[in-house]
Design a protein around this motif. Structure first.
Motif, PDB file in Angstrom:
ATOM      1  N   MET A   1       0.812  -1.211   0.000  1.00 36.95           N
ATOM      2  CA  MET A   1       0.000   0.000   0.000  1.00 36.95           C
ATOM      3  C   MET A   1       0.853   1.272   0.000  1.00 36.95           C
ATOM      4  O   MET A   1       0.364   2.327  -0.299  1.00 36.95           O
ATOM      5  N   THR A   2       2.119   1.165   0.358  1.00 36.96           N
ATOM      6  CA  THR A   2       2.989   2.332   0.451  1.00 36.96           C
ATOM      7  C   THR A   2       2.988   3.142  -0.832  1.00 36.96           C
ATOM      8  O   THR A   2       2.926   4.358  -0.803  1.00 36.96           O
ATOM      9  N   HIS A   3       3.033   2.477  -1.975  1.00 29.54           N
ATOM     10  CA  HIS A   3       3.075   3.177  -3.250  1.00 29.54           C
ATOM     11  C   HIS A   3       1.817   4.024  -3.453  1.00 29.54           C
ATOM     12  O   HIS A   3       1.891   5.154  -3.929  1.00 29.54           O
ATOM     13  N   GLY A   4       0.649   3.490  -3.082  1.00 24.89           N
ATOM     14  CA  GLY A   4      -0.599   4.227  -3.219  1.00 24.89           C
ATOM     15  C   GLY A   4      -0.614   5.505  -2.399  1.00 24.89           C
ATOM     16  O   GLY A   4      -1.057   6.553  -2.866  1.00 24.89           O
ATOM     17  N   VAL A   5      -0.114   5.446  -1.174  1.00 19.97           N
ATOM     18  CA  VAL A   5      -0.040   6.620  -0.312  1.00 19.97           C
ATOM     19  C   VAL A   5       0.890   7.649  -0.940  1.00 19.97           C
ATOM     20  O   VAL A   5       0.579   8.843  -0.989  1.00 19.97           O
ATOM     21  N   GLN A   6       2.021   7.189  -1.446  1.00 17.86           N
ATOM     22  CA  GLN A   6       2.992   8.082  -2.073  1.00 17.86           C
ATOM     23  C   GLN A   6       2.363   8.818  -3.247  1.00 17.86           C
ATOM     24  O   GLN A   6       2.494  10.038  -3.369  1.00 17.86           O
ATOM     25  N   VAL A   7       1.657   8.110  -4.093  1.00 22.84           N
ATOM     26  CA  VAL A   7       1.004   8.718  -5.253  1.00 22.84           C
ATOM     27  C   VAL A   7      -0.012   9.763  -4.800  1.00 22.84           C
ATOM     28  O   VAL A   7      -0.061  10.869  -5.335  1.00 22.84           O
ATOM     29  N   GLU A   8      -0.813   9.439  -3.793  1.00 25.05           N
ATOM     30  CA  GLU A   8      -1.847  10.364  -3.325  1.00 25.05           C
ATOM     31  C   GLU A   8      -1.237  11.647  -2.754  1.00 25.05           C
ATOM     32  O   GLU A   8      -1.716  12.743  -3.036  1.00 25.05           O
TER      33      GLU A   8
ATOM     34  N   ILE B   1       5.782   7.388   6.560  1.00 22.23           N
ATOM     35  CA  ILE B   1       4.990   6.195   6.832  1.00 22.23           C
ATOM     36  C   ILE B   1       5.433   5.592   8.161  1.00 22.23           C
ATOM     37  O   ILE B   1       6.622   5.390   8.401  1.00 22.23           O
ATOM     38  N   PHE B   2       4.458   5.363   9.039  1.00 19.81           N
ATOM     39  CA  PHE B   2       4.703   4.708  10.321  1.00 19.81           C
ATOM     40  C   PHE B   2       4.243   3.264  10.201  1.00 19.81           C
ATOM     41  O   PHE B   2       3.247   2.979   9.546  1.00 19.81           O
ATOM     42  N   LYS B   3       4.943   2.380  10.849  1.00 16.58           N
ATOM     43  CA  LYS B   3       4.578   0.970  10.800  1.00 16.58           C
ATOM     44  C   LYS B   3       3.272   0.721  11.541  1.00 16.58           C
ATOM     45  O   LYS B   3       2.982   1.370  12.539  1.00 16.58           O
ATOM     46  N   GLY B   4       2.524  -0.249  11.056  1.00 22.12           N
ATOM     47  CA  GLY B   4       1.302  -0.662  11.732  1.00 22.12           C
ATOM     48  C   GLY B   4       1.642  -1.459  12.990  1.00 22.12           C
ATOM     49  O   GLY B   4       2.800  -1.797  13.239  1.00 22.12           O
TER      50      GLY B   4
ATOM     51  N   ALA C   1      -0.855  15.536   9.732  1.00 23.13           N
ATOM     52  CA  ALA C   1      -1.960  14.850   9.066  1.00 23.13           C
ATOM     53  C   ALA C   1      -1.723  13.355   9.204  1.00 23.13           C
ATOM     54  O   ALA C   1      -0.613  12.869   9.005  1.00 23.13           O
ATOM     55  N   ILE C   2      -2.763  12.639   9.569  1.00 18.05           N
ATOM     56  CA  ILE C   2      -2.690  11.197   9.776  1.00 18.05           C
ATOM     57  C   ILE C   2      -3.777  10.564   8.925  1.00 18.05           C
ATOM     58  O   ILE C   2      -4.924  11.016   8.937  1.00 18.05           O
ATOM     59  N   SER C   3      -3.407   9.508   8.192  1.00 17.79           N
ATOM     60  CA  SER C   3      -4.411   8.841   7.370  1.00 17.79           C
ATOM     61  C   SER C   3      -4.137   7.353   7.312  1.00 17.79           C
ATOM     62  O   SER C   3      -3.037   6.891   7.618  1.00 17.79           O
ATOM     63  N   GLU C   4      -5.146   6.617   6.915  1.00 12.28           N
ATOM     64  CA  GLU C   4      -4.980   5.191   6.673  1.00 12.28           C
ATOM     65  C   GLU C   4      -4.155   5.018   5.403  1.00 12.28           C
ATOM     66  O   GLU C   4      -4.037   5.948   4.593  1.00 12.28           O
TER      67      GLU C   4
ATOM     68  N   ILE D   1      -7.191  10.958  -2.081  1.00 17.23           N
ATOM     69  CA  ILE D   1      -7.338  12.397  -1.863  1.00 17.23           C
ATOM     70  C   ILE D   1      -8.155  13.002  -2.996  1.00 17.23           C
ATOM     71  O   ILE D   1      -7.807  12.841  -4.171  1.00 17.23           O
ATOM     72  N   ALA D   2      -9.220  13.708  -2.628  1.00 23.26           N
ATOM     73  CA  ALA D   2     -10.101  14.343  -3.614  1.00 23.26           C
ATOM     74  C   ALA D   2      -9.365  15.472  -4.335  1.00 23.26           C
ATOM     75  O   ALA D   2      -8.481  16.119  -3.761  1.00 23.26           O
ATOM     76  N   GLU D   3      -9.743  15.707  -5.584  1.00 24.56           N
ATOM     77  CA  GLU D   3      -9.096  16.750  -6.397  1.00 24.56           C
ATOM     78  C   GLU D   3      -9.117  18.119  -5.723  1.00 24.56           C
ATOM     79  O   GLU D   3      -8.146  18.849  -5.779  1.00 24.56           O
ATOM     80  N   GLN D   4     -10.214  18.470  -5.089  1.00 24.15           N
ATOM     81  CA  GLN D   4     -10.363  19.805  -4.509  1.00 24.15           C
ATOM     82  C   GLN D   4      -9.688  19.947  -3.142  1.00 24.15           C
ATOM     83  O   GLN D   4      -9.627  21.031  -2.589  1.00 24.15           O
TER      84      GLN D   4
END
Length: 160
Positions: free
Chosen positions: A1-8, A18-21, A67-70, A75-78
């Motif tokens: 999932m790391t790649h997806g977070v990076q892209v967003e 990224i913090f470990k689960g 900012a903390i997220s799953e 992330i929405a465009e706006q």
């Protein structure tokens, strides 16, 4: 999932870490009391413990906010255009947490499940109260998908 977070986060030109689960055990589930009633799965407790470790990091490093997220955030465009306005609408130095997404943040998203969780948590109602142009106060929050926490907020959460 790391790649997806990076892209967003690259979409909005924002640095991230990224913090470990945390893998929770049944001992952790029993230790967390009410949460073990509402979210008995060890994965939910692991998620809570992971968030708690981030709050500790924010408090220990005296960060203004974080900012903390799953890890499956979208992330929405706006978002990049609305966030500065929303942050400006927060009371100066007197806020703990800004939810960026939650199940009960939109009036038309409140479901029967939200009402059940509200009753389990002892919360009266799930009504949303407008606060400003871009902000509202949800009556009950279910989940921590994405939010910004201040240092003060992190310290308060650690003391719950």
């Amino acid at each position: 999932m790391t790649h997806g977070v990076q892209v967003e986060f690259e979409k909005i030109n924002t640095q991230f870490r990224i913090f470990k689960g945390v893998r929770a055990s049944m001992t952790d589930v029993r230790m967390w009391g009410v949460c073990s009633t509402v979210c008995p799965a060890t994965s939910a407790i692991g998620c809570l413990l992971a968030h708690r470790s981030i709050w500790q990091y924010v408090a220990d490093h005296n960060l203004e906010s974080a900012a903390i997220s799953e890890d499956d955030i979208r992330i929405a465009e706006q978002f990049a255009h609305i966030l500065p306005s929303a942050m400006h609408e927060l009371p100066d130095g007197n806020w703990d947490m800004l939810y960026l997404g939650c199940f009960t943040c939109q009036p038309d998203s409140i479901t029967w499940l939200d009402h059940i969780y509200a009753r389990l948590l002892g919360v009266q109602g799930v009504a949303i109260t407008p606060y400003s142009r871009h902000l509202c106060r949800p009556g009950v929050l279910i989940g921590l998908e994405a939010y910004i926490v201040s240092t003060r907020g992190a310290r308060r959460l650690l003391n719950l």
